[in-house]
Design an enzyme around this catalytic site. Sequence first.
Site, mmCIF file in Angstrom:
data_model
loop_
_atom_site.group_PDB
_atom_site.id
_atom_site.type_symbol
_atom_site.label_atom_id
_atom_site.label_comp_id
_atom_site.label_asym_id
_atom_site.label_seq_id
_atom_site.Cartn_x
_atom_site.Cartn_y
_atom_site.Cartn_z
ATOM 1 N N GLN A 102 0.860 -1.198 0.000
ATOM 2 C CA GLN A 102 0.000 0.000 0.000
ATOM 3 C C GLN A 102 0.894 1.245 0.000
ATOM 4 O OE1 GLN A 102 -3.547 -0.515 2.933
ATOM 5 N NE2 GLN A 102 -1.890 -1.809 3.719
ATOM 6 N N ASN A 103 2.180 1.038 0.198
ATOM 7 C CA ASN A 103 3.082 2.172 0.358
ATOM 8 C C ASN A 103 3.423 2.795 -0.991
ATOM 9 O OD1 ASN A 103 3.009 1.436 3.013
ATOM 10 N ND2 ASN A 103 4.991 0.394 2.983
ATOM 11 N N HIS A 120 -1.400 1.590 -4.337
ATOM 12 C CA HIS A 120 -1.793 3.001 -4.192
ATOM 13 C C HIS A 120 -0.887 3.957 -4.944
ATOM 14 C CE1 HIS A 120 -3.695 1.627 -0.122
ATOM 15 N NE2 HIS A 120 -4.468 1.336 -1.143
ATOM 16 N N CYS A 128 -0.830 14.217 -15.018
ATOM 17 C CA CYS A 128 -1.720 15.368 -15.178
ATOM 18 C C CYS A 128 -3.096 15.003 -14.620
ATOM 19 C CB CYS A 128 -1.851 15.730 -16.662
ATOM 20 S SG CYS A 128 -3.121 16.986 -16.930
ATOM 21 N N CYS A 131 -5.571 15.395 -18.214
ATOM 22 C CA CYS A 131 -5.484 14.454 -19.359
ATOM 23 C C CYS A 131 -4.834 13.142 -18.955
ATOM 24 C CB CYS A 131 -4.715 15.110 -20.518
ATOM 25 S SG CYS A 131 -2.949 15.271 -20.210
ATOM 26 N N CYS A 148 0.312 20.963 -16.722
ATOM 27 C CA CYS A 148 0.595 20.152 -17.914
ATOM 28 C C CYS A 148 0.409 21.043 -19.136
ATOM 29 C CB CYS A 148 -0.397 18.992 -17.920
ATOM 30 S SG CYS A 148 -0.549 18.058 -19.436
ATOM 31 N N THR A 188 0.517 -2.941 8.671
ATOM 32 C CA THR A 188 -0.656 -2.186 8.211
ATOM 33 C C THR A 188 -1.751 -2.273 9.261
ATOM 34 O OG1 THR A 188 -2.345 -1.912 6.497
ATOM 35 C CG2 THR A 188 -1.537 -4.162 6.853
ATOM 36 N N ASN A 213 2.923 -6.862 13.353
ATOM 37 C CA ASN A 213 2.555 -5.471 13.603
ATOM 38 C C ASN A 213 2.994 -5.094 15.003
ATOM 39 O OD1 ASN A 213 0.930 -3.008 14.006
ATOM 40 N ND2 ASN A 213 0.063 -3.595 12.032
HETATM 41 C C1 BV8 Z 1 -11.818 2.817 -3.282
HETATM 42 C C2 BV8 Z 1 -2.021 6.826 -1.116
HETATM 43 C C3 BV8 Z 1 -13.596 2.395 -4.746
HETATM 44 C C4 BV8 Z 1 -2.095 8.283 -0.779
HETATM 45 C C5 BV8 Z 1 -3.693 5.702 0.288
HETATM 46 C C6 BV8 Z 1 -16.352 6.702 1.364
HETATM 47 C C7 BV8 Z 1 -16.117 7.247 0.113
HETATM 48 C C8 BV8 Z 1 -15.171 6.704 -0.750
HETATM 49 C C9 BV8 Z 1 -14.449 5.604 -0.358
HETATM 50 C C10 BV8 Z 1 -14.676 5.078 0.894
HETATM 51 C C11 BV8 Z 1 -15.614 5.600 1.755
HETATM 52 N N1 BV8 Z 1 -15.595 4.862 2.906
HETATM 53 C C12 BV8 Z 1 -14.679 3.888 2.801
HETATM 54 C C13 BV8 Z 1 -14.135 3.999 1.584
HETATM 55 C C14 BV8 Z 1 -13.114 3.179 1.040
HETATM 56 C C15 BV8 Z 1 -11.785 3.881 1.312
HETATM 57 C C16 BV8 Z 1 -11.306 3.437 2.680
HETATM 58 O O1 BV8 Z 1 -10.785 2.357 2.806
HETATM 59 N N2 BV8 Z 1 -11.500 4.251 3.715
HETATM 60 C C17 BV8 Z 1 -11.111 3.778 5.014
HETATM 61 C C18 BV8 Z 1 -10.323 4.847 5.728
HETATM 62 C C19 BV8 Z 1 -12.370 3.344 5.744
HETATM 63 N N3 BV8 Z 1 -10.897 3.389 0.296
HETATM 64 C C20 BV8 Z 1 -10.746 4.078 -0.834
HETATM 65 O O2 BV8 Z 1 -11.257 5.154 -1.043
HETATM 66 C C21 BV8 Z 1 -9.927 3.379 -1.892
HETATM 67 N N4 BV8 Z 1 -10.640 3.432 -3.140
HETATM 68 O O3 BV8 Z 1 -12.368 2.229 -2.387
HETATM 69 O O4 BV8 Z 1 -12.321 2.937 -4.548
HETATM 70 C C22 BV8 Z 1 -14.548 3.514 -4.444
HETATM 71 C C23 BV8 Z 1 -14.515 4.642 -5.237
HETATM 72 C C24 BV8 Z 1 -15.448 5.649 -4.979
HETATM 73 C C25 BV8 Z 1 -16.361 5.533 -3.920
HETATM 74 C C26 BV8 Z 1 -16.333 4.375 -3.093
HETATM 75 C C27 BV8 Z 1 -15.413 3.376 -3.344
HETATM 76 C C28 BV8 Z 1 -8.594 4.094 -2.076
HETATM 77 C C29 BV8 Z 1 -7.742 3.850 -0.846
HETATM 78 C C30 BV8 Z 1 -6.327 4.336 -1.124
HETATM 79 C C31 BV8 Z 1 -6.059 5.613 -0.355
HETATM 80 N N5 BV8 Z 1 -4.654 6.001 -0.535
HETATM 81 N N6 BV8 Z 1 -2.413 6.051 0.054
HETATM 82 C C32 BV8 Z 1 -1.057 8.683 0.233
HETATM 83 O O5 BV8 Z 1 -0.307 7.838 0.760
HETATM 84 O O6 BV8 Z 1 -1.007 9.915 0.494
HETATM 85 S S1 BV8 Z 1 -4.058 4.786 1.658
HETATM 86 C C33 BV8 Z 1 -2.944 5.113 2.915
HETATM 87 O O7 BV8 Z 1 -3.370 4.285 3.985
HETATM 88 C C34 BV8 Z 1 -1.510 4.688 2.645
HETATM 89 O O8 BV8 Z 1 -1.317 4.052 1.409
HETATM 90 C C35 BV8 Z 1 -1.270 3.643 3.733
HETATM 91 O O9 BV8 Z 1 -0.348 2.691 3.367
HETATM 92 C C36 BV8 Z 1 -2.628 3.092 3.787
HETATM 93 C C37 BV8 Z 1 -3.008 2.149 4.834
HETATM 94 O O10 BV8 Z 1 -2.542 2.644 6.017
HETATM 95 P P1 BV8 Z 1 -1.376 1.772 6.697
HETATM 96 O O11 BV8 Z 1 -0.376 1.448 5.659
HETATM 97 O O12 BV8 Z 1 -2.009 0.644 7.417
HETATM 98 O O13 BV8 Z 1 -0.727 2.811 7.647
HETATM 99 P P2 BV8 Z 1 -1.253 3.190 9.086
HETATM 100 O O14 BV8 Z 1 -0.519 4.409 9.505
HETATM 101 O O15 BV8 Z 1 -2.745 3.171 9.104
HETATM 102 O O16 BV8 Z 1 -0.805 1.952 10.003
HETATM 103 C C38 BV8 Z 1 0.553 1.659 10.180
HETATM 104 C C39 BV8 Z 1 0.575 0.338 10.910
HETATM 105 O O17 BV8 Z 1 1.926 -0.048 11.064
HETATM 106 C C40 BV8 Z 1 -0.023 0.417 12.306
HETATM 107 O O18 BV8 Z 1 -0.857 -0.711 12.503
HETATM 108 C C41 BV8 Z 1 1.197 0.338 13.236
HETATM 109 O O19 BV8 Z 1 0.923 -0.379 14.422
HETATM 110 C C42 BV8 Z 1 2.157 -0.451 12.397
HETATM 111 N N7 BV8 Z 1 3.575 -0.179 12.648
HETATM 112 C C43 BV8 Z 1 4.162 1.009 12.957
HETATM 113 N N8 BV8 Z 1 5.506 0.837 13.076
HETATM 114 C C44 BV8 Z 1 5.749 -0.480 12.816
HETATM 115 C C45 BV8 Z 1 4.528 -1.119 12.544
HETATM 116 N N9 BV8 Z 1 4.439 -2.437 12.259
HETATM 117 C C46 BV8 Z 1 5.596 -3.134 12.245
HETATM 118 N N10 BV8 Z 1 6.804 -2.591 12.487
HETATM 119 C C47 BV8 Z 1 6.923 -1.269 12.783
HETATM 120 N N11 BV8 Z 1 8.137 -0.753 13.024
HETATM 121 ZN ZN ZN Z 2 -2.678 17.246 -19.205
#
Ligand code: BV8
Ligand code: ZN
Length: 249
Positions: A102-103, A120, A128, A131, A148, A188, A213
């Site tokens: 997801q990173n 992601h 852009c 386009c 763009c 995650t 985790n």
């Molecule tokens: C989609 C890129 C279909 C950007 C990211 C209402 C309207 C629209 C959509 C939704 C909605 N309600 C729900 C949704 C679905 C939504 C969603 O999931 N929402 C959640 C919050 C409920 N998903 C989407 O919108 C996805 N698209 O569904 O399309 C659609 C289309 C239209 C309408 C409906 C549906 C798109 C999701 C992608 C979003 N983009 N990233 C950017 O990075 O800026 S997601 C973002 O969160 C990052 O990519 C990140 O990787 C990802 C997940 O988070 P984690 O990686 O888990 O990170 P987090 O900080 O949360 O946790 C870290 C973990 O690591 C912790 O557990 C911690 O304990 C642990 N940790 C820490 N240190 C360590 C460790 N573990 C081990 N070792 C360590 N040292």
């Molecule tokens: Zn363009």
Amino acid sequence: MSMVFSSDLIEAIRNARSCLVLTGAGVSAESGLQTFRGMEGLWDDFDPMKLATPEAFACEPKKVWEWYQWRREKLPLVQPNPGHRAIAQMEKYFQNFLLVTQNIDGLHQRAGSTKMVELHGNLNRNKCSRCGIMIETLPVSDEVPPRCQCGGRIRPDVVWFGEMLPEAVLRQAWRAAESADLFFSVGTSSVVQPAASLGLVARNNGAFLIEVNLEKTELSGLFDQVFLGKGGQIMPLILEEIIKAKAGS
Ligand code: BV8
Ligand code: ZN
């Protein structure tokens, strides 16, 4: 650190032909990058959940662009950690292997992972917003974000909340989850969809599930074995176990 590997985990590793590893921001934490939710309040008290959206970019393109620039500028200063490197080595020990991250930080590639998909997008790429063409070199412009040739604003090539994931990438990840014998979820919070559903798909198809985790997550109950601790410490030990189990099999 000592870790107990249950006999059924060792058995599952020994027999596994297909392995899927799902990673999130936690796998990059030991490289010095804040986790996604860990960024809260870090940057002008912005909420990443609000910033990583098309709405935020439409309303305040400069703010969203600068947030990504702030994250992008860190990438050359950080290195992959032992967790990334152990996951890269895992590729060799399974007939079918896929890393689904997801990173957007590109650290898995820099650690040597090749059999992988980015659900992601990637912070090092720009496109852009109108386009859709990929922008290899940012035009010099006093406008932020730059535009763009078509006049559209340039944005990072990442998937925002509410946006569809790249179709082919999601299909490849889903298929890998359907045929996985072994499924690792590393660093995650298992909150974001559809990534968080991959473990369920793997389980429904008979995979053995392992979570690594710092703390329990919403889905920990789904996993056959949960290792609590740092990915950078645990993944190298899991790799050792895989090498042993595969040598013996
Ligand atoms: C989609 C890129 C279909 C950007 C990211 C209402 C309207 C629209 C959509 C939704 C909605 N309600 C729900 C949704 C679905 C939504 C969603 O999931 N929402 C959640 C919050 C409920 N998903 C989407 O919108 C996805 N698209 O569904 O399309 C659609 C289309 C239209 C309408 C409906 C549906 C798109 C999701 C992608 C979003 N983009 N990233 C950017 O990075 O800026 S997601 C973002 O969160 C990052 O990519 C990140 O990787 C990802 C997940 O988070 P984690 O990686 O888990 O990170 P987090 O900080 O949360 O946790 C870290 C973990 O690591 C912790 O557990 C911690 O304990 C642990 N940790 C820490 N240190 C360590 C460790 N573990 C081990 N070792 C360590 N040292
Ligand atoms: Zn363009």
